[in-house]
Design an enzyme around this catalytic site. Sequence first.
Site, PDB file in Angstrom:
ATOM      1  N   SER A  27       0.779  -1.134   0.047  1.00 30.29           N
ATOM      2  CA  SER A  27       0.001  -0.061  -0.127  1.00 30.29           C
ATOM      3  C   SER A  27       0.912   1.228  -0.067  1.00 30.29           C
ATOM      4  O   SER A  27       1.797   1.535  -0.862  1.00 30.29           O
ATOM      5  CB  SER A  27      -0.944   0.182   0.966  1.00 30.29           C
ATOM      6  N   ASP A  73      -3.260   6.533  -3.029  1.00 32.11           N
ATOM      7  CA  ASP A  73      -1.936   6.090  -2.626  1.00 32.11           C
ATOM      8  C   ASP A  73      -1.759   4.996  -3.621  1.00 32.11           C
ATOM      9  O   ASP A  73      -2.140   4.914  -4.645  1.00 32.11           O
ATOM     10  CB  ASP A  73      -2.220   5.605  -1.311  1.00 32.11           C
ATOM     11  N   ASP A  96      -1.405   1.855  -4.283  1.00 32.16           N
ATOM     12  CA  ASP A  96      -2.208   0.654  -4.488  1.00 32.16           C
ATOM     13  C   ASP A  96      -3.611   1.230  -4.845  1.00 32.16           C
ATOM     14  O   ASP A  96      -4.385   0.208  -5.277  1.00 32.16           O
ATOM     15  CB  ASP A  96      -2.259  -0.390  -3.801  1.00 32.16           C
ATOM     16  N   ASP A 149      -6.044   2.101  -3.186  1.00 30.27           N
ATOM     17  CA  ASP A 149      -7.391   1.860  -2.401  1.00 30.27           C
ATOM     18  C   ASP A 149      -7.654   2.908  -1.666  1.00 30.27           C
ATOM     19  O   ASP A 149      -8.903   3.075  -1.003  1.00 30.27           O
ATOM     20  CB  ASP A 149      -7.040   0.564  -1.621  1.00 30.27           C
ATOM     21  N   ARG A 150      -6.681   4.011  -1.528  1.00 32.56           N
ATOM     22  CA  ARG A 150      -7.093   5.113  -0.709  1.00 32.56           C
ATOM     23  C   ARG A 150      -7.396   6.259  -1.535  1.00 32.56           C
ATOM     24  O   ARG A 150      -6.789   6.197  -2.434  1.00 32.56           O
ATOM     25  CB  ARG A 150      -5.974   5.434   0.642  1.00 32.56           C
ATOM     26  N   THR A 158     -10.912  -0.779  14.276  1.00 32.84           N
ATOM     27  CA  THR A 158     -10.012  -0.321  12.898  1.00 32.84           C
ATOM     28  C   THR A 158      -9.699  -1.378  12.122  1.00 32.84           C
ATOM     29  O   THR A 158      -9.668  -2.554  12.540  1.00 32.84           O
ATOM     30  CB  THR A 158      -8.812   0.120  13.534  1.00 32.84           C
ATOM     31  N   GLU A 171     -13.122   4.423   6.944  1.00 30.08           N
ATOM     32  CA  GLU A 171     -12.251   4.380   8.120  1.00 30.08           C
ATOM     33  C   GLU A 171     -11.557   6.075   7.854  1.00 30.08           C
ATOM     34  O   GLU A 171     -11.497   6.251   6.817  1.00 30.08           O
ATOM     35  CB  GLU A 171     -11.354   3.442   8.383  1.00 30.08           C
TER      36      GLU A 171
END
Length: 602
Positions: free
Chosen positions: A156, A315, A317, A319-320, A392, A416
């Site tokens: 990540s 980011d 990869d 995913d964010r 979390t 999150e």
Amino acid sequence: MQGASEETQQLVDQWMKWDFNERTRNEIKELADAGNEDELNARLSTRIKFGTAGLRGRMQAGSAFMNHLTVTQASQGLVKVIQKEFNENPPSGLRKAVCIGRDGRHNSEDFAKLAASAFLSSGIPVYFFEGVVPTPLVAFCVKHLNLAAGVMVTASHNPKDDNGYKVYWQKGSQIVSPIDAQIAESINNNLEPWKEVSTDLSSFEESDLLKNPLPEVANAYYAEIRDRLCFHPQLNANSKNKIVYTAMHGVGKEWIRRVMETFQHSPCIEVEQQIDPDPDFSTVSFPNPEEGKGALKLAIDKANSEGANLIIANDPDADRFAAAEKLPSGEWKIFTGNELGTLFAHWIWTSYKSVHPNVDPSKCCFINTTVSSKMMKAIADKEGIEYNETLTGFKWLGSLAQQRIKEGITPLLCYEEAIGFLLRDICFDKDGVSALGTFVEMYNYLQEKLSRTIVEHLDEIYKEYGYFATNNRYFFCYDPKKMEKIFNRIRSLGNDGGYSYQCGDFKIKSIRDLTVGYDDNQEDKKPILPVSSSSQMITFYFENGAVITLRGSGTEPKLKYYCELAGTDKEKTTEELNNLVAAVIKEYLQPEENDLEPPSDD
């Protein structure tokens, strides 16, 4: 190795017997030739831990790190668990197959091929993505093709020397207990590398076992995004807003170009120096847009030169998702994960309701983690939407979203605060690709229909639902024993050697400790959320309404704090929360005494 203990020599001999990678074999050989017994023991006497995040760590030789041998061992263990779980009485419609994707980091291609060869040599079909892909596409593939599991090779947003091995289970959410423990045990029972495992997949190229899931899976992914998240295609097509995008040296470029087309957005202005995969992350110290202006410096420079008022980012990869807006003063406002979560919650609900005017809001739900803002709960309560919270980690959000669907509830948003968002249930992990397309549509709508900036819109949401001040940050803590010592001291600050209910000038009403299993909010003093003795996490509920959680990160050497206070006056609420955070840092974390390192941009 002269002068070494028998135990160390055995560890070296075993490593040299099993390791088939020349570079890492030479690393261990050089340490042995130099007589560096301490370093050899550090690398060989423990194993990299396989947990609910799979594997993640520094790439170097030794059983304690990410390398060709430990990835092979993890894959062999996973093979055996899949065979055990699904050989007999598999769920209806399940394909006993896996998909494998990777990012652009050093060794990611090799690690992905090692995993594939372990499955293929065991007769398990593999859907192997050619080239780099976003992490959410692997999660989607598991769900869409109804596979037994998926593997994504990525670390990540970690530093360049790290890599990881992320495992998805059937339906496409990350593994949770007890599967993680079963895989960990299976790895330990299958440490010797199978002779068939290799980075060379040429022997399987003509086999029906090896398949490329593209373009089918990508087409299905973007179709779901279009059908479930795009509400204003014509408005998007007519918009002329300038928007700058950075892939942060990751995989996002082609996938973001396509999601922009899917929504009928105009193309982004790309930050050229960061748009292609670069395993050395040459322009940033930390390839994480969450780090703020340091990570987004080139994007800000580009936006200023192009006259763009919005920056969007993924980011490495993808995913964010992160975003920043230019203020009238010329400064840039980088939105926090909680602010983005608030914007997404309001947008998704109002948009969904507009096309489903008769929807029963109690049949919909919002889900976020316990350290994320309760602003989402305030919106849910006022609108009649069900609200749930989890521990979390997106493994909990994804698995709960699956459960709610089984119960007839529609998840609209899971998020999150660490800029991870799942809109609807396109996949069951955070998805920076669909989030980006959706956010740009919201921005276009605000600009074209309401003549409103994002910051102005956020203020309007606060006026309607209440204001929640947040202050979330971290310190680097590289020593796990020091982390444990800090938390144990916090647990013993009271006059009786237990918890203290005073921090500076602020009184504490109750405490929840998910490490030891204590919660005096509950009549029986037992927490509702799961307890884990292997991770540090304490939450303090203050009499002024503030909630502060301290926890050790499970994937990075960070001691994190998450702080929130609701109020009616934005400035006073923020000031009071900041004063409380200062007291918590001074009395509980003691950064100077504990040699805790603040982020570089502080």
